[in-house]
Motif scaffolding. Sequence first.
Motif, PDB file in Angstrom:
ATOM      1  N   GLY A 169       0.803  -1.219   0.000  1.00  0.00           N
ATOM      2  CA  GLY A 169       0.000   0.000   0.000  1.00  0.00           C
ATOM      3  C   GLY A 169       0.830   1.261   0.000  1.00  0.00           C
ATOM      4  O   GLY A 169       0.310   2.359  -0.218  1.00  0.00           O
ATOM      5  N   MET A 170       2.150   1.118   0.247  1.00  0.00           N
ATOM      6  CA  MET A 170       3.026   2.284   0.333  1.00  0.00           C
ATOM      7  C   MET A 170       3.720   2.601  -0.997  1.00  0.00           C
ATOM      8  O   MET A 170       4.532   3.528  -1.061  1.00  0.00           O
ATOM      9  CB  MET A 170       4.124   2.044   1.377  1.00  0.00           C
ATOM     10  CG  MET A 170       3.624   1.669   2.747  1.00  0.00           C
ATOM     11  SD  MET A 170       3.073   3.096   3.677  1.00  0.00           S
ATOM     12  CE  MET A 170       2.949   2.389   5.320  1.00  0.00           C
ATOM     13  N   GLU A 171       3.441   1.842  -2.038  1.00  0.00           N
ATOM     14  CA  GLU A 171       4.211   1.945  -3.276  1.00  0.00           C
ATOM     15  C   GLU A 171       4.251   3.371  -3.846  1.00  0.00           C
ATOM     16  O   GLU A 171       5.338   3.892  -4.160  1.00  0.00           O
ATOM     17  CB  GLU A 171       3.651   0.985  -4.328  1.00  0.00           C
ATOM     18  CG  GLU A 171       3.775  -0.483  -3.972  1.00  0.00           C
ATOM     19  CD  GLU A 171       2.669  -0.993  -3.063  1.00  0.00           C
ATOM     20  OE1 GLU A 171       2.709  -2.183  -2.707  1.00  0.00           O
ATOM     21  OE2 GLU A 171       1.768  -0.208  -2.698  1.00  0.00           O
ATOM     22  N   THR A 201       7.571   5.783  -3.682  1.00  0.00           N
ATOM     23  CA  THR A 201       8.155   6.206  -4.960  1.00  0.00           C
ATOM     24  C   THR A 201       8.328   7.714  -5.001  1.00  0.00           C
ATOM     25  O   THR A 201       9.370   8.232  -5.433  1.00  0.00           O
ATOM     26  CB  THR A 201       7.275   5.741  -6.131  1.00  0.00           C
ATOM     27  OG1 THR A 201       7.264   4.311  -6.168  1.00  0.00           O
ATOM     28  CG2 THR A 201       7.786   6.275  -7.462  1.00  0.00           C
ATOM     29  N   GLN A 202       7.320   8.441  -4.534  1.00  0.00           N
ATOM     30  CA  GLN A 202       7.397   9.901  -4.514  1.00  0.00           C
ATOM     31  C   GLN A 202       8.505  10.371  -3.578  1.00  0.00           C
ATOM     32  O   GLN A 202       9.251  11.304  -3.889  1.00  0.00           O
ATOM     33  CB  GLN A 202       6.051  10.496  -4.085  1.00  0.00           C
ATOM     34  CG  GLN A 202       5.968  12.008  -4.229  1.00  0.00           C
ATOM     35  CD  GLN A 202       6.202  12.476  -5.654  1.00  0.00           C
ATOM     36  OE1 GLN A 202       5.735  11.872  -6.600  1.00  0.00           O
ATOM     37  NE2 GLN A 202       6.958  13.568  -5.807  1.00  0.00           N
ATOM     38  N   PHE A 249       8.256  -6.620  -6.004  1.00  0.00           N
ATOM     39  CA  PHE A 249       7.474  -7.241  -4.938  1.00  0.00           C
ATOM     40  C   PHE A 249       7.982  -6.764  -3.574  1.00  0.00           C
ATOM     41  O   PHE A 249       9.150  -6.928  -3.241  1.00  0.00           O
ATOM     42  CB  PHE A 249       7.590  -8.767  -5.040  1.00  0.00           C
ATOM     43  CG  PHE A 249       6.827  -9.510  -3.983  1.00  0.00           C
ATOM     44  CD1 PHE A 249       5.450  -9.427  -3.919  1.00  0.00           C
ATOM     45  CD2 PHE A 249       7.490 -10.288  -3.049  1.00  0.00           C
ATOM     46  CE1 PHE A 249       4.730 -10.112  -2.947  1.00  0.00           C
ATOM     47  CE2 PHE A 249       6.794 -10.989  -2.073  1.00  0.00           C
ATOM     48  CZ  PHE A 249       5.412 -10.898  -2.018  1.00  0.00           C
ATOM     49  N   ARG A 250       7.091  -6.120  -2.806  1.00  0.00           N
ATOM     50  CA  ARG A 250       7.399  -5.627  -1.467  1.00  0.00           C
ATOM     51  C   ARG A 250       8.586  -4.663  -1.424  1.00  0.00           C
ATOM     52  O   ARG A 250       9.324  -4.607  -0.447  1.00  0.00           O
ATOM     53  CB  ARG A 250       7.647  -6.785  -0.503  1.00  0.00           C
ATOM     54  CG  ARG A 250       6.394  -7.591  -0.193  1.00  0.00           C
ATOM     55  CD  ARG A 250       6.661  -8.629   0.854  1.00  0.00           C
ATOM     56  NE  ARG A 250       5.453  -9.402   1.140  1.00  0.00           N
ATOM     57  CZ  ARG A 250       5.393 -10.440   1.961  1.00  0.00           C
ATOM     58  NH1 ARG A 250       6.493 -10.829   2.591  1.00  0.00           N
ATOM     59  NH2 ARG A 250       4.263 -11.095   2.170  1.00  0.00           N
ATOM     60  N   GLY A 251       8.762  -3.919  -2.490  1.00  0.00           N
ATOM     61  CA  GLY A 251       9.857  -2.952  -2.460  1.00  0.00           C
ATOM     62  C   GLY A 251      10.032  -2.228  -3.770  1.00  0.00           C
ATOM     63  O   GLY A 251       9.245  -2.389  -4.715  1.00  0.00           O
ATOM     64  N   ILE A 252      11.093  -1.428  -3.819  1.00  0.00           N
ATOM     65  CA  ILE A 252      11.368  -0.594  -4.987  1.00  0.00           C
ATOM     66  C   ILE A 252      12.875  -0.580  -5.243  1.00  0.00           C
ATOM     67  O   ILE A 252      13.665  -0.281  -4.338  1.00  0.00           O
ATOM     68  CB  ILE A 252      10.883   0.855  -4.759  1.00  0.00           C
ATOM     69  CG1 ILE A 252       9.380   0.882  -4.426  1.00  0.00           C
ATOM     70  CG2 ILE A 252      11.156   1.713  -5.979  1.00  0.00           C
ATOM     71  CD1 ILE A 252       8.894   2.245  -3.960  1.00  0.00           C
TER      72      ILE A 252
END
Length: 380
Positions: A18-20, A24-25, A39-42
Amino acid sequence: MTFIYQKTRQFFAQISTGMEEIATQELKEQGATRIRPAFRGIHFTATPACLYRVNYLARTITRVLAPLRGFRCPDPDTLYRETRAVSWPDLFRLDHTFAVFANVSHSGITHSRYAALRVKDAIADQFRDRFDRRPDVNPDSPDLWINLHIHKDRATISLDTSGGSLHRRGYRKTGLEAPMQETLAAAVIRLSGWDGEQPLCDPMCGAGTLLCEALMHYCRTPAGFLRNKFGFEFLPDFDPTIWRSVKQKADKKIRPLPPGLITGSDMAEEAVGAVRKNVEKLPHGDDIRISRRRFEDIPALENTVIVSNPPYGHRMGGKEETGDLMKDLGDFLKQRCKGSTAFLYFGDREMIKRIGLKPAWKKPLRNGPLDGRLVKYELY
Protein backbone atom coordinates in the motif's frame (compact mmCIF):
# COMPACT_ATOMS: atom_id res chain seq x y z
CA MET A 1 36.67 -6.41 -3.26
CA THR A 2 34.10 -4.56 -5.37
CA PHE A 3 30.46 -5.10 -4.41
CA ILE A 4 27.40 -5.10 -6.70
CA TYR A 5 26.03 -1.76 -5.46
CA GLN A 6 29.38 -0.08 -6.18
CA LYS A 7 29.17 -1.12 -9.83
CA THR A 8 25.48 -0.33 -10.34
CA ARG A 9 24.65 2.23 -7.60
CA GLN A 10 21.35 0.34 -7.35
CA PHE A 11 19.62 -0.25 -4.02
CA PHE A 12 16.38 -1.85 -2.83
CA ALA A 13 13.89 -0.09 -0.57
CA GLN A 14 11.64 -2.42 1.42
CA ILE A 15 8.10 -1.14 1.96
CA SER A 16 4.76 -2.36 3.28
CA THR A 17 1.87 -3.16 0.95
CA GLY A 18 0.00 0.00 0.00
CA MET A 19 3.03 2.28 0.33
CA GLU A 20 4.21 1.94 -3.28
CA GLU A 21 3.03 5.30 -4.60
CA ILE A 22 4.08 7.34 -1.56
CA ALA A 23 7.49 5.64 -1.26
CA THR A 24 8.16 6.21 -4.96
CA GLN A 25 7.40 9.90 -4.51
CA GLU A 26 9.69 10.07 -1.48
CA LEU A 27 12.53 8.48 -3.44
CA LYS A 28 12.08 11.04 -6.22
CA GLU A 29 12.10 13.88 -3.68
CA GLN A 30 15.47 12.71 -2.35
CA GLY A 31 17.02 12.53 -5.82
CA ALA A 32 16.74 8.81 -6.62
CA THR A 33 16.62 7.78 -10.29
CA ARG A 34 15.75 4.65 -12.30
CA ILE A 35 12.98 3.86 -9.83
CA ARG A 36 11.42 0.47 -10.47
CA PRO A 37 8.71 -1.07 -8.24
CA ALA A 38 9.06 -4.76 -7.34
CA PHE A 39 7.47 -7.24 -4.94
CA ARG A 40 7.40 -5.63 -1.47
CA GLY A 41 9.86 -2.95 -2.46
CA ILE A 42 11.37 -0.59 -4.99
CA HIS A 43 14.67 -0.74 -6.87
CA PHE A 44 16.36 2.62 -7.34
CA THR A 45 19.68 4.21 -8.25
CA ALA A 46 21.32 6.67 -5.87
CA THR A 47 24.48 8.65 -5.29
CA PRO A 48 25.97 8.40 -1.78
CA ALA A 49 24.29 11.67 -0.78
CA CYS A 50 20.94 10.44 -2.08
CA LEU A 51 21.32 7.13 -0.20
CA TYR A 52 21.98 9.02 3.04
CA ARG A 53 19.01 11.32 2.43
CA VAL A 54 16.63 8.42 1.77
CA ASN A 55 17.64 6.75 5.04
CA TYR A 56 17.49 9.98 7.04
CA LEU A 57 14.42 11.64 5.57
CA ALA A 58 12.05 9.08 4.00
CA ARG A 59 9.08 8.39 6.27
CA THR A 60 7.35 5.40 4.64
CA ILE A 61 10.33 3.18 3.70
CA THR A 62 11.12 0.31 6.08
CA ARG A 63 14.80 -0.24 5.16
CA VAL A 64 17.24 0.16 2.27
CA LEU A 65 19.45 -2.73 1.14
CA ALA A 66 22.78 -2.46 -0.69
CA PRO A 67 23.41 -5.68 -2.70
CA LEU A 68 26.88 -7.12 -2.13
CA ARG A 69 26.89 -10.39 -4.05
CA GLY A 70 24.43 -12.34 -6.22
CA PHE A 71 24.66 -15.97 -7.32
CA ARG A 72 22.75 -19.10 -8.24
CA CYS A 73 22.01 -20.98 -5.02
CA PRO A 74 20.50 -24.48 -5.41
CA ASP A 75 21.69 -25.87 -2.04
CA PRO A 76 23.13 -24.98 1.41
CA ASP A 77 26.72 -25.84 0.45
CA THR A 78 26.65 -23.33 -2.40
CA LEU A 79 25.21 -20.70 -0.07
CA TYR A 80 28.01 -21.30 2.45
CA ARG A 81 30.73 -21.24 -0.20
CA GLU A 82 29.51 -18.08 -1.94
CA THR A 83 29.03 -16.28 1.37
CA ARG A 84 32.65 -17.03 2.29
CA ALA A 85 33.69 -15.51 -1.04
CA VAL A 86 32.61 -12.09 0.29
CA SER A 87 35.44 -10.23 2.02
CA TRP A 88 33.59 -9.52 5.27
CA PRO A 89 36.53 -7.77 7.02
CA ASP A 90 36.15 -5.06 4.35
CA LEU A 91 32.81 -4.26 5.99
CA PHE A 92 33.20 -4.75 9.74
CA ARG A 93 35.65 -5.64 12.49
CA LEU A 94 35.91 -8.33 15.15
CA ASP A 95 34.61 -5.99 17.83
CA HIS A 96 31.40 -5.33 15.87
CA THR A 97 28.31 -7.49 16.28
CA PHE A 98 26.19 -8.71 13.37
CA ALA A 99 22.94 -10.50 12.58
CA VAL A 100 21.49 -12.16 9.48
CA PHE A 101 17.84 -12.06 8.43
CA ALA A 102 16.71 -14.13 5.47
CA ASN A 103 13.75 -14.62 3.18
CA VAL A 104 13.49 -17.76 1.05
CA SER A 105 10.85 -18.71 -1.52
CA HIS A 106 10.41 -21.28 -4.32
CA SER A 107 13.94 -22.62 -3.85
CA GLY A 108 15.90 -25.74 -2.99
CA ILE A 109 16.60 -24.20 0.41
CA THR A 110 13.18 -24.07 2.03
CA HIS A 111 13.79 -22.68 5.53
CA SER A 112 14.73 -19.03 6.05
CA ARG A 113 16.20 -19.65 9.50
CA TYR A 114 18.46 -22.41 8.22
CA ALA A 115 19.59 -20.21 5.34
CA ALA A 116 20.42 -17.40 7.75
CA LEU A 117 22.34 -19.85 9.93
CA ARG A 118 24.51 -20.97 6.99
CA VAL A 119 25.34 -17.36 6.16
CA LYS A 120 26.20 -16.67 9.80
CA ASP A 121 28.45 -19.75 9.94
CA ALA A 122 30.27 -18.77 6.75
CA ILE A 123 30.96 -15.26 8.06
CA ALA A 124 32.10 -16.52 11.45
CA ASP A 125 34.34 -19.19 9.90
CA GLN A 126 36.01 -16.65 7.60
CA PHE A 127 36.88 -14.39 10.53
CA ARG A 128 38.07 -17.36 12.60
CA ASP A 129 40.36 -18.55 9.79
CA ARG A 130 41.89 -15.08 9.38
CA PHE A 131 42.07 -13.88 12.98
CA ASP A 132 41.52 -16.96 15.20
CA ARG A 133 38.46 -15.18 16.55
CA ARG A 134 34.99 -14.44 15.32
CA PRO A 135 32.63 -11.47 15.87
CA ASP A 136 29.61 -11.96 18.12
CA VAL A 137 26.05 -12.31 16.88
CA ASN A 138 23.46 -9.95 18.35
CA PRO A 139 20.00 -10.82 16.97
CA ASP A 140 18.27 -7.86 18.63
CA SER A 141 20.49 -4.82 18.13
CA PRO A 142 23.60 -5.63 16.06
CA ASP A 143 26.03 -3.13 14.67
CA LEU A 144 25.59 -4.64 11.20
CA TRP A 145 22.45 -6.18 9.67
CA ILE A 146 22.98 -8.59 6.76
CA ASN A 147 20.11 -9.58 4.50
CA LEU A 148 19.79 -12.76 2.45
CA HIS A 149 17.11 -13.09 -0.21
CA ILE A 150 16.68 -16.33 -2.17
CA HIS A 151 13.98 -16.67 -4.82
CA LYS A 152 13.86 -19.49 -7.36
CA ASP A 153 17.40 -20.53 -6.39
CA ARG A 154 18.78 -17.06 -7.04
CA ALA A 155 20.45 -15.53 -3.97
CA THR A 156 21.38 -11.95 -3.14
CA ILE A 157 23.35 -11.01 -0.05
CA SER A 158 22.92 -7.37 0.98
CA LEU A 159 23.98 -4.97 3.68
CA ASP A 160 21.14 -3.16 5.42
CA THR A 161 22.14 0.48 4.97
CA SER A 162 19.43 1.55 7.42
CA GLY A 163 20.86 -0.41 10.33
CA GLY A 164 17.52 -1.91 11.34
CA SER A 165 13.95 -1.03 10.48
CA LEU A 166 13.43 2.68 9.82
CA HIS A 167 9.98 2.56 11.44
CA ARG A 168 11.77 2.62 14.80
CA ARG A 169 12.07 6.40 14.98
CA GLY A 170 13.23 6.42 18.59
CA TYR A 171 10.46 8.54 20.13
CA ARG A 172 8.17 5.71 21.12
CA LYS A 173 9.83 4.55 24.32
CA THR A 174 6.43 4.18 25.92
CA GLY A 175 3.98 2.12 23.88
CA LEU A 176 0.58 0.55 24.31
CA GLU A 177 -0.96 -2.66 23.09
CA ALA A 178 -1.35 -3.07 19.29
CA PRO A 179 0.42 0.17 18.30
CA MET A 180 0.36 1.67 14.83
CA GLN A 181 3.70 1.45 13.04
CA GLU A 182 5.41 4.79 12.51
CA THR A 183 5.74 4.28 8.74
CA LEU A 184 1.99 3.65 8.50
CA ALA A 185 1.21 6.72 10.60
CA ALA A 186 3.46 8.77 8.31
CA ALA A 187 1.57 7.42 5.29
CA VAL A 188 -1.75 8.42 6.88
CA ILE A 189 -0.51 11.99 7.44
CA ARG A 190 0.83 12.20 3.90
CA LEU A 191 -2.33 10.79 2.31
CA SER A 192 -4.43 13.24 4.31
CA GLY A 193 -2.74 16.09 2.45
CA TRP A 194 -2.50 18.04 5.72
CA ASP A 195 -0.28 21.11 5.31
CA GLY A 196 -0.86 23.00 8.54
CA GLU A 197 -3.50 25.34 7.12
CA GLN A 198 -6.10 23.72 9.41
CA PRO A 199 -5.71 22.30 12.92
CA LEU A 200 -5.09 18.56 13.20
CA CYS A 201 -6.56 16.41 15.96
CA ASP A 202 -6.49 12.76 17.01
CA PRO A 203 -9.40 12.29 19.47
CA MET A 204 -8.42 8.66 20.23
CA CYS A 205 -4.66 9.09 20.18
CA GLY A 206 -3.41 6.04 22.12
CA ALA A 207 0.38 6.36 22.48
CA GLY A 208 0.37 9.24 19.99
CA THR A 209 2.10 7.78 16.93
CA LEU A 210 -0.10 9.76 14.53
CA LEU A 211 0.52 12.94 16.53
CA CYS A 212 4.28 12.39 16.49
CA GLU A 213 4.31 11.80 12.74
CA ALA A 214 2.13 14.88 12.17
CA LEU A 215 4.56 16.91 14.29
CA MET A 216 7.59 15.65 12.35
CA HIS A 217 5.79 16.27 9.05
CA TYR A 218 4.88 19.87 9.86
CA CYS A 219 8.14 20.77 11.59
CA ARG A 220 10.19 19.09 8.82
CA THR A 221 11.93 16.96 11.41
CA PRO A 222 13.89 14.19 9.64
CA ALA A 223 12.44 10.72 10.21
CA GLY A 224 15.84 9.52 11.44
CA PHE A 225 16.49 12.52 13.70
CA LEU A 226 16.70 10.43 16.89
CA ARG A 227 18.72 7.54 15.40
CA ASN A 228 22.36 7.49 16.49
CA LYS A 229 23.68 5.18 13.75
CA PHE A 230 22.93 3.93 10.26
CA GLY A 231 24.10 0.83 8.42
CA PHE A 232 25.49 2.84 5.51
CA GLU A 233 28.35 3.87 7.81
CA PHE A 234 29.73 0.33 7.30
CA LEU A 235 29.88 0.61 3.52
CA PRO A 236 33.51 0.66 2.32
CA ASP A 237 32.87 3.86 0.34
CA PHE A 238 31.04 5.65 3.15
CA ASP A 239 31.87 9.37 3.06
CA PRO A 240 31.46 11.00 6.50
CA THR A 241 31.85 14.48 5.04
CA ILE A 242 28.91 14.00 2.67
CA TRP A 243 26.83 12.43 5.45
CA ARG A 244 27.56 15.35 7.78
CA SER A 245 26.50 17.79 5.07
CA VAL A 246 23.27 15.89 4.37
CA LYS A 247 22.37 15.80 8.06
CA GLN A 248 23.20 19.43 8.76
CA LYS A 249 21.24 20.66 5.74
CA ALA A 250 18.17 18.63 6.75
CA ASP A 251 18.33 19.61 10.42
CA LYS A 252 18.50 23.32 9.56
CA LYS A 253 15.04 23.05 7.96
CA ILE A 254 13.33 22.11 11.24
CA ARG A 255 10.75 24.78 12.13
CA PRO A 256 8.59 25.48 15.22
CA LEU A 257 5.06 24.18 15.73
CA PRO A 258 2.42 26.88 16.27
CA PRO A 259 0.71 26.25 19.64
CA GLY A 260 -2.66 24.58 19.24
CA LEU A 261 -2.08 23.41 15.66
CA ILE A 262 -1.82 19.75 16.72
CA THR A 263 -3.97 18.35 19.53
CA GLY A 264 -4.86 14.93 20.83
CA SER A 265 -6.91 13.24 23.49
CA ASP A 266 -7.72 9.81 24.87
CA MET A 267 -9.96 8.48 27.59
CA ALA A 268 -7.22 6.30 29.11
CA GLU A 269 -4.86 7.87 31.64
CA GLU A 270 -2.16 5.39 30.57
CA ALA A 271 -2.43 6.55 26.96
CA VAL A 272 -2.21 10.23 27.85
CA GLY A 273 0.87 9.59 29.97
CA ALA A 274 2.47 7.59 27.15
CA VAL A 275 1.88 10.16 24.43
CA ARG A 276 3.24 12.97 26.61
CA LYS A 277 6.47 11.04 27.20
CA ASN A 278 6.74 10.18 23.51
CA VAL A 279 6.18 13.64 22.02
CA GLU A 280 8.57 15.35 24.43
CA LYS A 281 11.47 13.47 22.80
CA LEU A 282 10.91 15.36 19.54
CA PRO A 283 11.74 19.00 18.74
CA HIS A 284 8.71 21.18 19.60
CA GLY A 285 6.80 18.18 20.97
CA ASP A 286 5.89 20.22 24.06
CA ASP A 287 3.68 22.37 21.82
CA ILE A 288 1.27 19.51 21.12
CA ARG A 289 -1.77 19.84 23.38
CA ILE A 290 -2.78 16.55 25.00
CA SER A 291 -5.84 16.04 27.21
CA ARG A 292 -7.59 13.15 28.90
CA ARG A 293 -11.20 12.89 27.78
CA ARG A 294 -13.59 10.76 25.78
CA PHE A 295 -14.24 11.92 22.24
CA GLU A 296 -17.95 12.07 23.20
CA ASP A 297 -17.05 14.88 25.62
CA ILE A 298 -15.46 17.08 22.93
CA PRO A 299 -17.96 19.89 22.18
CA ALA A 300 -16.93 20.22 18.52
CA LEU A 301 -14.09 19.64 16.06
CA GLU A 302 -15.04 21.95 13.21
CA ASN A 303 -12.84 22.86 10.21
CA THR A 304 -10.22 20.39 11.40
CA VAL A 305 -8.28 17.50 9.90
CA ILE A 306 -9.13 14.52 12.10
CA VAL A 307 -6.82 11.49 12.04
CA SER A 308 -7.21 8.41 14.17
CA ASN A 309 -6.64 4.68 14.52
CA PRO A 310 -9.74 3.67 16.52
CA PRO A 311 -9.27 0.74 18.92
CA TYR A 312 -10.61 -2.59 17.72
CA GLY A 313 -10.93 -6.28 18.59
CA HIS A 314 -9.35 -7.39 21.87
CA ARG A 315 -8.34 -3.78 22.62
CA MET A 316 -12.03 -3.06 23.15
CA GLY A 317 -13.10 -6.43 24.57
CA GLY A 318 -14.79 -7.80 21.43
CA LYS A 319 -16.66 -7.12 18.20
CA GLU A 320 -19.86 -5.83 19.82
CA GLU A 321 -18.07 -3.31 22.01
CA THR A 322 -16.03 -2.15 19.03
CA GLY A 323 -19.11 -1.90 16.84
CA ASP A 324 -20.92 0.23 19.43
CA LEU A 325 -17.90 2.51 19.70
CA MET A 326 -17.76 2.91 15.89
CA LYS A 327 -21.43 3.89 15.80
CA ASP A 328 -20.85 6.50 18.50
CA LEU A 329 -17.78 7.79 16.64
CA GLY A 330 -19.79 8.07 13.44
CA ASP A 331 -22.50 10.05 15.24
CA PHE A 332 -19.86 12.36 16.72
CA LEU A 333 -18.28 13.03 13.32
CA LYS A 334 -21.66 13.64 11.70
CA GLN A 335 -23.07 15.92 14.39
CA ARG A 336 -20.10 17.88 15.78
CA CYS A 337 -17.41 18.03 13.08
CA LYS A 338 -18.87 20.42 10.51
CA GLY A 339 -16.42 21.40 7.79
CA SER A 340 -13.86 18.85 8.89
CA THR A 341 -12.24 15.93 7.07
CA ALA A 342 -11.57 12.64 8.89
CA PHE A 343 -9.00 10.01 8.02
CA LEU A 344 -9.58 6.83 10.01
CA TYR A 345 -7.44 3.70 9.86
CA PHE A 346 -9.34 0.46 10.43
CA GLY A 347 -7.29 -2.60 11.36
CA ASP A 348 -10.59 -4.50 11.30
CA ARG A 349 -12.26 -3.69 7.98
CA GLU A 350 -15.63 -4.98 9.21
CA MET A 351 -15.89 -1.89 11.40
CA ILE A 352 -16.01 0.51 8.42
CA LYS A 353 -19.72 -0.14 7.87
CA ARG A 354 -20.49 0.42 11.56
CA ILE A 355 -19.45 4.09 11.32
CA GLY A 356 -22.57 4.88 9.29
CA LEU A 357 -20.90 7.46 7.06
CA LYS A 358 -20.25 7.40 3.33
CA PRO A 359 -16.51 7.21 2.58
CA ALA A 360 -14.94 9.58 0.05
CA TRP A 361 -12.31 6.85 -0.59
CA LYS A 362 -10.67 3.80 0.94
CA LYS A 363 -7.00 2.82 0.56
CA PRO A 364 -5.41 -0.53 1.56
CA LEU A 365 -2.49 -0.12 3.97
CA ARG A 366 -0.83 -2.84 6.02
CA ASN A 367 0.02 -2.45 9.71
CA GLY A 368 2.32 -5.41 10.32
CA PRO A 369 0.15 -8.50 9.77
CA LEU A 370 -3.08 -6.47 9.56
CA ASP A 371 -4.51 -5.79 6.10
CA GLY A 372 -6.25 -2.59 7.10
CA ARG A 373 -7.90 0.32 5.31
CA LEU A 374 -7.47 4.07 5.53
CA VAL A 375 -10.85 5.71 4.97
CA LYS A 376 -11.52 9.37 4.20
CA TYR A 377 -14.76 11.03 5.30
CA GLU A 378 -15.79 14.52 4.20
CA LEU A 379 -18.01 16.05 6.88
CA TYR A 380 -20.36 18.78 5.68
